[in-house]
Design a protein around this motif. Structure first.
Motif, mmCIF file in Angstrom:
data_model
loop_
_atom_site.group_PDB
_atom_site.id
_atom_site.type_symbol
_atom_site.label_atom_id
_atom_site.label_comp_id
_atom_site.label_asym_id
_atom_site.label_seq_id
_atom_site.Cartn_x
_atom_site.Cartn_y
_atom_site.Cartn_z
ATOM 1 N N GLY A 183 0.811 -1.213 0.000
ATOM 2 C CA GLY A 183 0.000 0.000 0.000
ATOM 3 C C GLY A 183 0.842 1.260 0.000
ATOM 4 N N PHE A 184 1.936 1.239 0.761
ATOM 5 C CA PHE A 184 2.840 2.395 0.813
ATOM 6 C C PHE A 184 3.375 2.700 -0.584
ATOM 7 C CE2 PHE A 184 6.759 4.658 1.416
ATOM 8 C CZ PHE A 184 6.588 5.418 2.557
ATOM 9 N N HIS B 240 2.652 10.870 -6.025
ATOM 10 C CA HIS B 240 3.848 11.703 -6.084
ATOM 11 C C HIS B 240 4.738 11.481 -7.308
ATOM 12 C CE1 HIS B 240 3.209 13.470 -2.138
ATOM 13 N NE2 HIS B 240 2.966 12.265 -1.650
ATOM 14 N N LEU B 241 4.482 10.441 -8.093
ATOM 15 C CA LEU B 241 5.314 10.246 -9.282
ATOM 16 C C LEU B 241 5.164 11.396 -10.294
ATOM 17 C CD1 LEU B 241 7.286 8.541 -10.940
ATOM 18 C CD2 LEU B 241 5.315 7.271 -11.852
ATOM 19 N N PRO B 242 3.932 11.850 -10.618
ATOM 20 C CA PRO B 242 3.828 12.962 -11.575
ATOM 21 C C PRO B 242 4.590 14.214 -11.158
ATOM 22 C CG PRO B 242 1.720 11.870 -11.359
ATOM 23 C CD PRO B 242 2.606 11.288 -10.289
ATOM 24 N N VAL C 268 1.353 8.451 1.025
ATOM 25 C CA VAL C 268 0.958 9.761 0.495
ATOM 26 C C VAL C 268 1.378 10.875 1.439
ATOM 27 C CG1 VAL C 268 -0.999 11.204 -0.147
ATOM 28 C CG2 VAL C 268 -0.965 8.796 -0.806
ATOM 29 N N TRP C 269 1.056 10.715 2.738
ATOM 30 C CA TRP C 269 1.345 11.779 3.715
ATOM 31 C C TRP C 269 2.842 11.975 3.915
ATOM 32 C CZ3 TRP C 269 3.774 11.387 8.544
ATOM 33 C CH2 TRP C 269 3.749 12.550 9.310
ATOM 34 N N LEU C 270 3.565 10.870 4.110
ATOM 35 C CA LEU C 270 4.995 10.996 4.371
ATOM 36 C C LEU C 270 5.733 11.522 3.139
ATOM 37 C CD1 LEU C 270 7.046 10.501 6.621
ATOM 38 C CD2 LEU C 270 7.440 8.208 5.685
ATOM 39 N N GLY C 271 5.266 11.141 1.948
ATOM 40 C CA GLY C 271 5.880 11.672 0.734
ATOM 41 C C GLY C 271 5.795 13.187 0.683
ATOM 42 N N ASP D 88 8.158 18.568 1.701
ATOM 43 C CA ASP D 88 8.054 19.924 2.266
ATOM 44 C C ASP D 88 9.267 20.273 3.112
ATOM 45 O OD1 ASP D 88 5.644 20.351 1.061
ATOM 46 O OD2 ASP D 88 4.438 19.843 2.825
ATOM 47 N N GLU D 89 9.786 19.282 3.836
ATOM 48 C CA GLU D 89 10.890 19.552 4.754
ATOM 49 C C GLU D 89 12.249 19.564 4.065
ATOM 50 O OE1 GLU D 89 10.685 16.804 7.964
ATOM 51 O OE2 GLU D 89 8.910 17.742 8.868
ATOM 52 N N THR D 90 12.420 18.777 3.009
ATOM 53 C CA THR D 90 13.729 18.650 2.361
ATOM 54 C C THR D 90 13.786 19.278 0.979
ATOM 55 O OG1 THR D 90 13.236 16.498 1.352
ATOM 56 C CG2 THR D 90 14.089 16.487 3.615
ATOM 57 N N GLY D 91 12.604 19.534 0.375
ATOM 58 C CA GLY D 91 12.583 20.072 -0.976
ATOM 59 C C GLY D 91 12.935 19.046 -2.033
ATOM 60 N N SER D 92 12.899 17.763 -1.671
ATOM 61 C CA SER D 92 13.283 16.703 -2.593
ATOM 62 C C SER D 92 12.503 15.424 -2.255
ATOM 63 C CB SER D 92 14.785 16.426 -2.505
ATOM 64 O OG SER D 92 15.135 15.250 -3.213
ATOM 65 N N TYR D 93 12.321 14.586 -3.268
ATOM 66 C CA TYR D 93 11.681 13.287 -3.061
ATOM 67 C C TYR D 93 12.697 12.182 -2.775
ATOM 68 C CZ TYR D 93 6.983 14.731 -4.548
ATOM 69 O OH TYR D 93 5.735 15.313 -4.618
#
Length: 303
Positions: A126-127, A135-137, A255-258, A263-268
């Motif tokens: 599920g994760f 978040h892929l797009p 979804v939430w952690l992504g 937001d915190e790091t500016g990167s995925y």
């Protein structure tokens, strides 16, 4: 209330846990894995067909009329479900099966090590699925590629998932389901790692989407199949429902952690690394699962 609660309840009551459990009651044990694969692939095919159809209808007649049209289609489903009604011909009448209560079935499942490990593994599924879907797009756009590649990637994942689900149902009926699941999750980690290290391009997006699509819901047939093997089909809907709940919790966190880490790091990058680690974790927890009935059913003919 409508879009959130009612549609959410409708999706929950027509999800894999109920549909696959119904399939499990009417087919023989040898046919279950393939039947689960066909059911999973059918859901993906519906998504592949009705998503563009919905977009087209919204553009021509508006979203209200589109929803009414789809509501009309949904009324056909109960008529189709009549074929699944009644006691299954392969339902065992032995006391070990027929005398078990729902409460004892739940207690038995959560007292079984393999069921707990299976639940942890499906959490990872599920994760992965929810994180990549949402978040892929934007990740592809962050790479500097045209945003349209995000939509193409999700469409390709859905298309390849049909093939992956059918293949998974076939393989799961012939080889060890726990080992097969370990291979699927390990393959996901490898695919994600390669996607991160290879130069960003439309080709790498297509390769990643195609490979991930084959692994997308290929976990469902062997996971549901293991529940049926271990506990039989009588309470499969409830027991697989608990496993599927872990899947949905993983979906929320993906979804939430992504979004939180972005937001915190500016990167995925960080959430991709977490996804790789979770894939390795899922591969490890599935490996020791024993594909055999619980002691209560050890001497009962396969249902």
């Amino acid at each position: 209330v409508s879009a959130g609660v009612l549609i959410g309840l409708g999706i929950a009551f027509s999800s894999f846990s109920l549909v696959l459990a119904a399939f499990g009651r009417i087919v023989s044990p040898a046919q279950r894995s393939l039947a689960f694969g066909i059911g999973t692939a059918s859901g993906s095919l519906g998504q592949f067909i009705f998503a563009p159809l919905g977009n087209g209808l919204i553009a021509t007649v508006g979203w209200q009329q589109t929803l009414i049209f789809f509501a009309g289609l949904i009324t056909i489903i109960p008529l189709m479900a009549i074929a699944l009604k009644g006691k299954a011909s392969n339902q065992s009448t032995s006391p070990e099966v027929s005398n078990q209560t729902l409460k004892s079935a739940i207690s038995e499942a959560f007292g079984t090590r393999g069921f707990i490990l299976l639940t942890f593994g499906f959490f990872v599924c599920g994760f992965h699925v929810a994180f990549i879907t949402v978040h892929l797009p934007p990740y592809i756009a962050d790479l500097g590629l045209d945003p349209s590649w995000g939509a193409i990637a999700l469409a390709l994942i859905g298309l390849c998932n049909i093939v992956g689900s059918l293949a998974s149902g076939y393989i799961g009926g012939r080889w060890s389901k726990p080992i097969f699941l370990s291979c699927i999750y390990l393959a996901r980690s490898v695919v994600i790692a390669l996607f991160l290290v290879l130069p960003a391009s439309p080709l790498t997006v297509l390769l990643f989407s195609g490979a991930m699509g084959l692994l997308w819901l290929s976990t469902v047939p062997p996971t549901s199949g293991l529940v049926a093997v271990m506990f039989g089909p009588r309470y499969m809907a409830t027991l697989f429902g608990f496993v599927f709940l872990a899947h949905q919790i993983g979906s929320f966190l993906g979804v939430w952690l992504g979004g939180k880490l972005y937001d915190e790091t500016g990167s995925y990058d960080m959430i991709w690394y977490v996804s790789i680690a979770l894939g390795i974790f899922a591969a490890a927890v599935h490996w020791p699962i024993e594909e055999k009935p619980v002691p209560r059913l050890a001497n009962v003919p396969a249902e």
